[in-house]
Design a protein around this motif. Structure first.
Motif, mmCIF file in Angstrom:
data_model
loop_
_atom_site.group_PDB
_atom_site.id
_atom_site.type_symbol
_atom_site.label_atom_id
_atom_site.label_comp_id
_atom_site.label_asym_id
_atom_site.label_seq_id
_atom_site.Cartn_x
_atom_site.Cartn_y
_atom_site.Cartn_z
ATOM 1 N N GLY A 130 -9.628 7.736 11.740
ATOM 2 C CA GLY A 130 -8.494 6.845 11.498
ATOM 3 C C GLY A 130 -8.899 5.388 11.475
ATOM 4 N N GLU A 131 -10.145 5.104 11.068
ATOM 5 C CA GLU A 131 -10.640 3.720 11.071
ATOM 6 C C GLU A 131 -11.650 3.517 9.950
ATOM 7 O OE1 GLU A 131 -11.686 5.778 13.623
ATOM 8 O OE2 GLU A 131 -10.095 5.464 15.085
ATOM 9 N N ASN A 132 -11.791 2.286 9.507
ATOM 10 C CA ASN A 132 -12.928 1.903 8.665
ATOM 11 C C ASN A 132 -14.090 1.510 9.563
ATOM 12 O OD1 ASN A 132 -10.407 0.666 6.690
ATOM 13 N ND2 ASN A 132 -11.915 2.034 5.818
ATOM 14 N N ARG B 29 -15.781 13.799 4.495
ATOM 15 C CA ARG B 29 -14.561 13.118 4.041
ATOM 16 C C ARG B 29 -14.189 13.630 2.646
ATOM 17 N NH1 ARG B 29 -10.759 11.456 5.706
ATOM 18 N NH2 ARG B 29 -11.243 9.619 6.916
ATOM 19 N N TYR C 155 -5.312 2.183 20.874
ATOM 20 C CA TYR C 155 -5.452 3.542 20.302
ATOM 21 C C TYR C 155 -6.625 4.285 20.914
ATOM 22 C CZ TYR C 155 -5.725 6.769 16.191
ATOM 23 O OH TYR C 155 -5.745 7.836 15.330
ATOM 24 N N LYS D 259 -2.629 6.667 1.247
ATOM 25 C CA LYS D 259 -2.428 7.105 2.628
ATOM 26 C C LYS D 259 -1.357 8.189 2.603
ATOM 27 C CE LYS D 259 -1.935 4.876 7.146
ATOM 28 N NZ LYS D 259 -3.111 5.386 7.826
ATOM 29 N N ILE E 45 -6.358 -2.309 5.704
ATOM 30 C CA ILE E 45 -5.866 -3.690 5.773
ATOM 31 C C ILE E 45 -6.594 -4.437 6.890
ATOM 32 C CG2 ILE E 45 -3.786 -5.043 6.314
ATOM 33 C CD1 ILE E 45 -2.336 -2.788 4.562
ATOM 34 N N THR E 46 -6.930 -3.740 7.965
ATOM 35 C CA THR E 46 -7.732 -4.389 9.011
ATOM 36 C C THR E 46 -9.137 -4.681 8.483
ATOM 37 O OG1 THR E 46 -6.539 -2.877 10.464
ATOM 38 C CG2 THR E 46 -8.159 -4.317 11.495
ATOM 39 N N ARG F 150 0.836 -1.212 0.000
ATOM 40 C CA ARG F 150 0.000 0.000 0.000
ATOM 41 C C ARG F 150 0.867 1.256 0.000
ATOM 42 N NH1 ARG F 150 -4.491 0.743 4.571
ATOM 43 N NH2 ARG F 150 -2.656 1.147 5.838
ATOM 44 N N THR G 121 -5.357 -0.376 12.002
ATOM 45 C CA THR G 121 -4.145 -0.926 12.603
ATOM 46 C C THR G 121 -3.980 -0.404 14.020
ATOM 47 O OG1 THR G 121 -3.124 -1.106 10.457
ATOM 48 C CG2 THR G 121 -1.647 -1.061 12.366
ATOM 49 N N ALA G 122 -4.141 0.908 14.167
ATOM 50 C CA ALA G 122 -4.003 1.492 15.502
ATOM 51 C C ALA G 122 -5.191 1.100 16.376
ATOM 52 C CB ALA G 122 -3.874 3.010 15.400
ATOM 53 N N TYR H 172 -4.724 13.928 5.938
ATOM 54 C CA TYR H 172 -5.069 13.780 7.355
ATOM 55 C C TYR H 172 -5.492 15.089 8.011
ATOM 56 C CZ TYR H 172 -4.573 8.879 7.448
ATOM 57 O OH TYR H 172 -4.811 7.549 7.209
ATOM 58 N N ASP I 162 -15.608 6.772 6.577
ATOM 59 C CA ASP I 162 -14.892 6.087 7.654
ATOM 60 C C ASP I 162 -14.721 6.981 8.868
ATOM 61 O OD1 ASP I 162 -12.955 7.546 6.312
ATOM 62 O OD2 ASP I 162 -11.766 5.809 5.710
ATOM 63 N N TYR J 274 4.068 -0.320 17.440
ATOM 64 C CA TYR J 274 3.467 0.322 16.264
ATOM 65 C C TYR J 274 4.630 0.778 15.387
ATOM 66 C CZ TYR J 274 0.378 3.415 13.589
ATOM 67 O OH TYR J 274 -0.346 4.023 12.593
ATOM 68 N N ARG K 32 5.906 2.944 12.027
ATOM 69 C CA ARG K 32 5.512 4.054 11.165
ATOM 70 C C ARG K 32 6.562 4.297 10.076
ATOM 71 N NH1 ARG K 32 2.157 8.317 11.669
ATOM 72 N NH2 ARG K 32 0.674 6.614 11.823
HETATM 73 N N1 PPE Z 1 -9.380 4.947 7.540
HETATM 74 C C1 PPE Z 1 -8.507 5.927 7.871
HETATM 75 C C2 PPE Z 1 -8.856 7.323 7.568
HETATM 76 C C3 PPE Z 1 -7.302 5.589 8.488
HETATM 77 O O1 PPE Z 1 -6.441 6.542 8.808
HETATM 78 C C4 PPE Z 1 -7.021 4.235 8.793
HETATM 79 C C5 PPE Z 1 -5.743 3.848 9.479
HETATM 80 C C6 PPE Z 1 -7.955 3.244 8.431
HETATM 81 C C7 PPE Z 1 -9.118 3.646 7.796
HETATM 82 C C8 PPE Z 1 -7.700 1.780 8.667
HETATM 83 O O2 PPE Z 1 -6.670 1.281 7.857
HETATM 84 P P1 PPE Z 1 -5.767 0.034 8.283
HETATM 85 O O3 PPE Z 1 -4.858 0.516 9.356
HETATM 86 O O4 PPE Z 1 -5.036 -0.331 7.049
HETATM 87 O O5 PPE Z 1 -6.683 -1.021 8.757
HETATM 88 N N2 PPE Z 1 -5.231 4.796 10.394
HETATM 89 C C9 PPE Z 1 -3.853 4.699 10.813
HETATM 90 C C10 PPE Z 1 -3.393 5.989 11.460
HETATM 91 C C11 PPE Z 1 -3.697 6.211 12.893
HETATM 92 C C12 PPE Z 1 -2.979 7.440 13.414
HETATM 93 O O6 PPE Z 1 -3.499 8.075 14.325
HETATM 94 O O7 PPE Z 1 -1.890 7.751 12.946
HETATM 95 C C13 PPE Z 1 -3.598 3.442 11.634
HETATM 96 O O8 PPE Z 1 -4.518 2.826 12.138
HETATM 97 O O9 PPE Z 1 -2.427 3.070 11.729
#
Ligand code: PPE
Length: 311
Positions: free
Chosen positions: A195-197, A147, A128, A158, A219-220, A58, A256-257, A163, A192, A95, A97
């Protein structure tokens, strides 16, 4: 305080405090960065990175969209992630980065002559949204910020700049006394979290917005879809209207977080948390990431951490 010992920067491990950039770095001014968030977990066989290849793939796709050629191969970045975990002795999980940014040397919006720098940091980062949130859910609020959509920015990449959208939503939700913001897309459907789906459960069926809904290709999210399918749960990717959240049997967010985290309220409407399907998915997820489920073994990339030298 986020801290560890070493950061991998442009090919070498440097001391935490020395991992610095020039204030005129392009990425700092314009958000021209692409990054990943990855977790490694402690397993019985040492720390293992979860879905590392998928995260690096990704990162490559995000970089390609912004025409930012990564100066390292997938394998070099994979080894660098391993080196960071090993050199910081992050045996209890962490974690990770990785970030690539347009560096110092060019100002203005034509960026292709700026160098591309890459760094990978890792540090211990707990739940998180909090340990309690994983057990009993978060209170979420629909943000008044929409969004950013596919006509504005490639939502599936990403990239740092996008952000700012999440940051506005997150601040708003916190000031309003909520744990997290959920964003609608330009069409008014659920996209979403900051920071999550997001997933909802309705009549035993798992529903999640499709990639066209301006979501990050999580990915989650993909992990949860695979696990739910194995559990025999039907999954539908379709637009979700705001009010469907209020009437949902269950709602949860993934990242992920954030991992797999139940939602117990949306806009003050109470929702069972964790509901039975959320719980099943959570159980499968938390077993998979720590190597306790042979069905998910392919997702783990084990890191060898040498024992510290004894004086
Ligand atoms: N949507 C958004 C907007 C997003 O930032 C994340 C991950 C996801 C969905 C889920 O994606 P994935 O991690 O591949 O399942 N957000 C990352 C950033 C968190 C942060 O505060 O920095 C993360 O979870 O790592």
């Amino acid at each position: 305080m986020i801290e560890a010992d070493k950061i991998w920067m442009n090919g070498e491990l440097v001391d935490w405090g020395d991992a610095q950039v020039h204030v005129l770095s392009h990425g700092l001014h314009y958000g021209s960065t692409v990054f990943e968030g990855i977790r490694a977990y402690a397993t019985d066989d040492g720390p293992a990175v979860f879905r590392l290849q998928d995260h690096l793939a990704r990162l490559e796709r995000s970089a390609a969209v912004y025409q930012m050629p990564l100066p390292y191969t997938r394998e070099q970045l994979r080894e660098a992630v391993h080196d960071v975990i090993a050199s910081n002795e992050l045996t209890e999980g962490c974690y990770i980065r990785p970030i690539a940014w347009r560096g110092y040397g060019v100002m203005g919006l034509y960026p292709l002559d700026a160098p591309v720098d890459v760094a990978i940091a890792a540090w211990p980062w707990g739940a998180y949204l909090g340990d309690e949130a994983l057990r009993s859910g978060i209170r979420a609020k629909i943000s008044s910020w929409r969004r950013i959509g596919a006509s504005t920015i490639p939502a599936t990449a990403k990239a740092g700049g996008q952000y700012l959208n999440s940051i506005l939503a997150k601040i708003e939700s916190h000031k309003g006394g909520y744990d997290e913001a959920l964003l609608l897309n330009e069409q008014g459907f659920v996209a979403d979290g900051s920071g999550e789906n997001l997933f909802i459960v309705r009549d035993g069926v798992l529903i999640t917005p499709p990639l066209q809904a301006s979501i990050l290709e999580g990915i989650t999210r993909d992990t949860v879809m695979q696990l739910a399918r194995e559990e025999g749960v039907e999954i539908i990717e379709r637009e979700i209207a705001r009010a469907e959240l209020y009437a949902a049997d269950e709602v949860f967010v993934t990242g992920t977080a954030a991992e797999v985290c139940p939602v117990r309220e949306v806009d003050d409407f109470p929702i069972e948390a964790p509901g039975p399907i959320t719980k099943r998915v959570q159980d499968r997820f938390f077993a998979a990431i720590v190597g306790r489920d042979p069905r998910s073994a392919d997702w783990l990339d084990y890191v060898t951490v040498p024992a510290p030298a004894r004086p």
